[in-house]
Design an enzyme around this catalytic site. Structure first.
Site, PDB file in Angstrom:
ATOM      1  N   SER A 192       8.955   3.372  -3.823  1.00  0.00           N
ATOM      2  CA  SER A 192       7.940   3.081  -2.821  1.00  0.00           C
ATOM      3  C   SER A 192       7.949   4.142  -1.723  1.00  0.00           C
ATOM      4  O   SER A 192       7.777   5.319  -2.009  1.00  0.00           O
ATOM      5  CB  SER A 192       8.128   1.666  -2.277  1.00  0.00           C
ATOM      6  OG  SER A 192       7.003   1.258  -1.546  1.00  0.00           O
ATOM      7  N   ASP A 210      -0.878  -0.636  -9.274  1.00  0.00           N
ATOM      8  CA  ASP A 210       0.205  -0.886  -8.335  1.00  0.00           C
ATOM      9  C   ASP A 210      -0.175  -2.013  -7.383  1.00  0.00           C
ATOM     10  O   ASP A 210      -1.156  -1.918  -6.640  1.00  0.00           O
ATOM     11  CB  ASP A 210       0.493   0.401  -7.559  1.00  0.00           C
ATOM     12  CG  ASP A 210       1.663   0.249  -6.617  1.00  0.00           C
ATOM     13  OD1 ASP A 210       2.762   0.685  -6.974  1.00  0.00           O
ATOM     14  OD2 ASP A 210       1.479  -0.322  -5.525  1.00  0.00           O
ATOM     15  N   HIS A 270       5.152  -3.251  -8.603  1.00  0.00           N
ATOM     16  CA  HIS A 270       5.448  -2.185  -7.652  1.00  0.00           C
ATOM     17  C   HIS A 270       6.951  -1.969  -7.634  1.00  0.00           C
ATOM     18  O   HIS A 270       7.701  -2.867  -7.271  1.00  0.00           O
ATOM     19  CB  HIS A 270       4.950  -2.580  -6.253  1.00  0.00           C
ATOM     20  CG  HIS A 270       5.195  -1.547  -5.193  1.00  0.00           C
ATOM     21  ND1 HIS A 270       4.525  -0.352  -5.154  1.00  0.00           N
ATOM     22  CD2 HIS A 270       6.028  -1.541  -4.119  1.00  0.00           C
ATOM     23  CE1 HIS A 270       4.921   0.344  -4.096  1.00  0.00           C
ATOM     24  NE2 HIS A 270       5.842  -0.356  -3.464  1.00  0.00           N
TER      25      HIS A 270
END
Length: 410
Positions: free
Chosen positions: A196, A292, A359
């Protein structure tokens, strides 16, 4: 798992510094008030390796401190056997802060202060010490560098009035210096990874990481869920660009961005990976979900862009998306694939873009390497990353578009 409280207001977007995003059967989006990043850690199993936090003593004398001025930290589990001289660095993710109020709140959490960081973390997925969970990297030196600056380890400067320290770049440098003193300088092979906001950081710092080592060291980088796209939201605005502009401006990120980009584009554009990855010289692997969930919920269809809630059901469950919403999501996938087109052409780079709604996929065991982990061409993520890193075979894996995500189950 703790779910952190409200960070602040951007327009009328409510931000959370960390939350869990899950991919479950049927493509379910777990709605947690549209966080600007997630906490991907899962409740550890009883057998999970717990690794203590180490603060970087003396980092403050080098200007390397968290938002609140406390020392940065890391978790290190030593390698063994043939992995003794191999190092894997995982840059922690956890969103960003783009205005003073957000950053003031953030410094009262583990995302802005080592005072609130967990004293030990479970090492799972790519950080696991078990060969059956992490076949290629289990016996390496494995490190989690904690994230407490709010600008993907790239900010500089301070706000004296608000008592905020924007020292992400210094934290990066101090962290690398500390690890080199711990034996990373003797690496035969090294992998910089991140998830991330940490995945974005692994892109931003990839070539800097390569420069730490002699040419004889095998060095590569991995970005997990770090391909944040400069896309138009459902209302025709640019939610993420506006947010990133705040981050870059507030934290003076410009001076630490690659000159190969800033010489031709504005600083905010150079915080988007799509404008960076083709110019990275070091071999890199991009792992991303084509849909995502963080980007769908927080940058494509946030509540500010969807005030009447037309996307609410679709965000709750992909099977409830109507035809126009599916078309919008497929267009987003097309943009992601286009953003890595030049990157993909390089023989040294690897790619794994699946059609899951999730994600971050390296740190959770379910997605990294388990019996039911996502696959492309019957190969799991851990196998694909290993094949690429060790040059066993090239990996340019792109899944067919939704709904053909038969192995996307957590």
């Amino acid at each position: 798992m703790d779910k952190m409280a409200v960070v602040g207001i951007v327009g009328s977007i409510i931000l959370l510094a960390g939350s869990l995003v899950e991919c479950v059967p049927g493509g379910l989006f777990v709605d947690l008030n549209e966080p600007y990043d997630n906490d991907v850690s899962s409740p550890p199993s009883a057998s999970a390796l717990m690794v203590p936090l180490t603060l970087i003593e003396g980092a403050d004398s080098k200007g390397a401190v968290c938002l609140d001025g406390t020392l940065p930290g890391y978790h290190l589990h030593r390698g063994s056997g043939i992995g003794t001289n191999s190092w894997l660095i995982q840059l922690e993710g956890g969103g960003w802060c783009q205005n003073v109020n957000n950053c003031i709140f953030r410094k009262t959490t583990r995302r802005g202060s080592s005072k609130f960081m967990e004293k030990e973390l479970a090492f799972t997925g790519i950080l696991s010490d078990k060969p059956e969970e992490n076949p290629d990297f289990f016996n390496w030196n494995r490190v989690k560098l904690r994230y407490c600056d709010g600008a993907s380890f790239s900010g500089s400067g301070q706000d004296e009035v608000a008592q905020l320290q924007f020292r992400g770049q210094n934290i990066w440098l101090a962290g690398m210096e500390e690890l080199m003193s711990q034996g990373m300088n003797n690496s035969e092979q090294a992998l910089l990874s991140g998830c991330s906001a940490g995945g974005l950081a692994s892109i931003l710092h990839c070539d800097e990481f390569r420069d730490l080592f002699p040419s004889t060291t095998k060095v590569k980088c991995l970005s997990d869920a770090g391909m944040f796209i400069d896309a138009v939201d459902v209302a025709g605005g640019r939610t993420l660009r506006d947010f990133y502009q705040g981050v870059v401006t507030l934290q003076n990120v410009k001076e630490n961005l690659p000159s190969s980009c800033t010489s031709r584009m504005d600083p905010t554009s150079c915080f988007f990976p799509q404008n960076l990855v083709a110019d990275i010289k070091t071999p890199m692997f991009i792992l991303n979900a084509a849909y995502d969930t963080w980007q769908v919920r927080s940058s494509l269809a946030p509540s500010t862009a969807d005030p009447h809630g037309f996307w609410k059901d679709c965000k709750a469950n992909s099977e409830l998306c109507n035809a126009s919403q599916i078309a919008f999501l497929q267009d987003f996938r097309d943009q992601m694939l286009q953003s890595v087109k030049a990157f993909e052409e390089s023989d040294q780079n690897g790619l794994f873009i699946n059609s899951c709604f999730t994600h971050c996929q390296t740190e959770t065991q379910d997605t990294w390497f388990a019996d039911y982990s996502p696959r492309i061409e019957n190969k799991k993520i851990a196998e694909s990353v290993g094949d690429w890193f060790f040059d066993r075979s090239p990996v340019k894996a792109i899944d067919c578009p939704y709904p053909c995500h038969k192995t996307c189950r957590m």
